[in-house]
Design a protein around this motif. Structure first.
Motif, PDB file in Angstrom:
ATOM      1  N   GLY A 259      40.463  23.306 -44.528  1.00  0.00           N
ATOM      2  CA  GLY A 259      40.540  23.479 -43.080  1.00  0.00           C
ATOM      3  C   GLY A 259      39.338  24.227 -42.535  1.00  0.00           C
ATOM      4  N   GLY A 260      38.872  25.236 -43.274  1.00  0.00           N
ATOM      5  CA  GLY A 260      37.697  25.988 -42.843  1.00  0.00           C
ATOM      6  C   GLY A 260      36.461  25.111 -42.762  1.00  0.00           C
ATOM      7  N   TYR A 261      36.281  24.222 -43.747  1.00  0.00           N
ATOM      8  CA  TYR A 261      35.124  23.322 -43.721  1.00  0.00           C
ATOM      9  C   TYR A 261      35.219  22.345 -42.549  1.00  0.00           C
ATOM     10  CZ  TYR A 261      33.802  24.998 -48.359  1.00  0.00           C
ATOM     11  OH  TYR A 261      33.418  25.786 -49.418  1.00  0.00           O
ATOM     12  N   CYS A 262      36.432  21.944 -42.220  1.00  0.00           N
ATOM     13  CA  CYS A 262      36.618  21.052 -41.072  1.00  0.00           C
ATOM     14  C   CYS A 262      36.197  21.749 -39.780  1.00  0.00           C
ATOM     15  CB  CYS A 262      38.070  20.599 -40.978  1.00  0.00           C
ATOM     16  SG  CYS A 262      38.584  19.464 -42.290  1.00  0.00           S
ATOM     17  N   PHE A 263      36.547  23.025 -39.658  1.00  0.00           N
ATOM     18  CA  PHE A 263      36.138  23.785 -38.476  1.00  0.00           C
ATOM     19  C   PHE A 263      34.630  24.009 -38.461  1.00  0.00           C
ATOM     20  CE2 PHE A 263      40.653  24.873 -38.070  1.00  0.00           C
ATOM     21  CZ  PHE A 263      40.803  24.825 -36.686  1.00  0.00           C
ATOM     22  N   ASP A 264      34.009  24.172 -39.645  1.00  0.00           N
ATOM     23  CA  ASP A 264      32.551  24.277 -39.712  1.00  0.00           C
ATOM     24  C   ASP A 264      31.898  23.030 -39.126  1.00  0.00           C
ATOM     25  OD1 ASP A 264      32.841  26.686 -40.991  1.00  0.00           O
ATOM     26  OD2 ASP A 264      32.352  25.919 -42.992  1.00  0.00           O
ATOM     27  N   LEU A 265      32.415  21.863 -39.520  1.00  0.00           N
ATOM     28  CA  LEU A 265      31.872  20.593 -39.044  1.00  0.00           C
ATOM     29  C   LEU A 265      32.070  20.462 -37.542  1.00  0.00           C
ATOM     30  CD1 LEU A 265      30.586  17.864 -39.663  1.00  0.00           C
ATOM     31  CD2 LEU A 265      32.879  16.976 -40.170  1.00  0.00           C
ATOM     32  N   LEU A 266      33.249  20.842 -37.069  1.00  0.00           N
ATOM     33  CA  LEU A 266      33.531  20.764 -35.639  1.00  0.00           C
ATOM     34  C   LEU A 266      32.599  21.678 -34.844  1.00  0.00           C
ATOM     35  CD1 LEU A 266      35.352  19.634 -33.403  1.00  0.00           C
ATOM     36  CD2 LEU A 266      36.930  21.531 -33.839  1.00  0.00           C
ATOM     37  N   ALA A 267      32.352  22.874 -35.375  1.00  0.00           N
ATOM     38  CA  ALA A 267      31.462  23.810 -34.694  1.00  0.00           C
ATOM     39  C   ALA A 267      30.037  23.262 -34.623  1.00  0.00           C
ATOM     40  CB  ALA A 267      31.465  25.157 -35.412  1.00  0.00           C
ATOM     41  N   LYS A 268      29.619  22.595 -35.707  1.00  0.00           N
ATOM     42  CA  LYS A 268      28.274  22.025 -35.730  1.00  0.00           C
ATOM     43  C   LYS A 268      28.143  20.876 -34.739  1.00  0.00           C
ATOM     44  CE  LYS A 268      24.769  20.347 -38.965  1.00  0.00           C
ATOM     45  NZ  LYS A 268      24.456  20.053 -40.400  1.00  0.00           N
ATOM     46  N   ILE A 269      29.185  20.053 -34.646  1.00  0.00           N
ATOM     47  CA  ILE A 269      29.160  18.898 -33.734  1.00  0.00           C
ATOM     48  C   ILE A 269      29.180  19.349 -32.277  1.00  0.00           C
ATOM     49  CG2 ILE A 269      30.478  16.888 -32.942  1.00  0.00           C
ATOM     50  CD1 ILE A 269      31.411  16.515 -35.850  1.00  0.00           C
ATOM     51  N   THR A 270      30.036  20.315 -31.967  1.00  0.00           N
ATOM     52  CA  THR A 270      30.216  20.746 -30.574  1.00  0.00           C
ATOM     53  C   THR A 270      29.226  21.816 -30.141  1.00  0.00           C
ATOM     54  OG1 THR A 270      31.835  22.455 -31.185  1.00  0.00           O
ATOM     55  CG2 THR A 270      32.675  20.233 -30.718  1.00  0.00           C
TER      56      THR A 270
END
Length: 331
Positions: A259-270
């Motif tokens: 889940g943390g890695y998913c949020f990392d990706l989301l933060a990078k995209i947004t």
């Protein structure tokens, strides 16, 4: 005694100024910071610890320098800012002190210099920082070590606090307490990992103790309020203070990190800074237990127990309404 603080507009500095101003006949305080102070703007000068000319000017006449200025968040970009401020700022401060004939400094370092999952390290444990914040704090300490070799008559005191919490702070501990108190808390892992913490009221009391009592030599102190709680005990204490049942659902570590890695990706995209990240999940699940024997046997007595500090924070933040919305953001 004239106390010159650098970077004291934040959480710890504000509480320290407040404590020292209780004895105006004994201490005179000044503050140099990039940001104005919410409570003590009358003694605050807007300044940058990286500016040699400005530090040379602002430290004139001081007896003791307290260096709090730092880049400390997990997500500072570019990463060179950690080193420009935390290391470069140290070099600038020492040169300004030498120019002004000041021989006493108290430096806020961090237990981050030890790295993650170390077994109860004391002040002699080898440094092994895992992130840029910890690395830059250790490099700043190395600057101090080298400086002391050629300035043995100086008094250099280093405090390595664990995560600091308290009233008005908006950091990881506050976020954790808020999640627990909401009743929507998700426990990653078994909850048996211990979390060293330090209440801000005790931290500033120890700094005052150092000013008055530890006036010679090169000294390093871990600061942790003991005994440490594990995550299950912390949840139980919050439940007791707030007098409410708080269920805790346990998720396996691998799922939490995913889940943390998913949020990392989301933060990078947004391009947005999110409250959840893989680094924060990793830190949450890590054991952060440190030896604090030295500080608690040097003659200092903390004015509050850890449980009292937690109770004061919980009551201030979640029980009694506040007359203002002034808060301090940190990790």
């Amino acid at each position: 005694m004239k106390i010159a603080m650098i970077g004291a507009s934040g959480f710890v500095g504000t509480r320290l100024i407040n404590l020292l101003k209780e004895e105006p006949a004994k201490y005179t305080c000044s503050n140099i910071d990039l940001q104005p102070s919410h409570f003590f703007n009358e003694i605050t000068t807007i300044g940058d610890v990286r500016s040699q000319e400005q530090m040379d000017r602002e430290l004139k006449g001081a007896d003791v320098v307290i260096l709090l200025a730092a880049q400390h968040r997990d997500d500072v970009s570019p990463v060179s800012l950690y080193y420009d401020t935390n290391v470069g700022g140290m070099e600038v401060t020492l040169k300004a002190m030498e120019k002004n004939g000041i021989h006493r400094i108290i430096f806020f370092s961090s237990v981050a210099v030890y790295g993650l999952n170390k077994k109860n390290p004391d002040e002699n444990h080898p440094a092994d920082p895992f992130n840029h914040y910890g690395k830059s704090k250790w490099q700043a300490e190395e600057v101090l070590q080298k400086w002391y070799e050629s300035h043995p008559d100086w008094n250099i005191n280093i405090i390595r606090p664990t995560v600091i919490f308290g009233e008005r702070n908006r950091g990881n501990v506050y976020n954790l307490l808020k999640q627990i108190s909401s009743g929507k808390f998700l426990m990653v892992g078994k909850g048996e990992n211990k979390k060293s913490m330090a209440y801000v009221g005790n931290i500033v009391a120890f700094v005052k103790y150092m000013i008055d009592n530890i006036t010679e030599g090169y000294n390093v102190f871990n600061y942790i309020d003991k005994p440490d709680n594990n995550m299950n005990q912390l949840v139980a204490h919050v439940s007791k203070v707030l007098n409410k049942h708080i269920p805790a659902t346990h998720f396996p570590y691998w799922l939490g990190m995913t889940g943390g890695y998913c949020f990392d990706l989301l933060a990078k995209i947004t391009g947005k800074k999110l409250t959840v990240s893989s680094v924060r999940v990793k830190k949450f699940c890590a054991t952060t237990e440190f030896d604090a024997t030295k500080v608690h046997t040097c003659g200092f007595k903390a004015p509050y127990t850890l449980d009292e500090g937690l109770a004061r924070t919980l009551e201030f933040e979640f029980v009694h309404p506040r007359p203002d919305d002034i808060t301090f953001k940190s990790e």
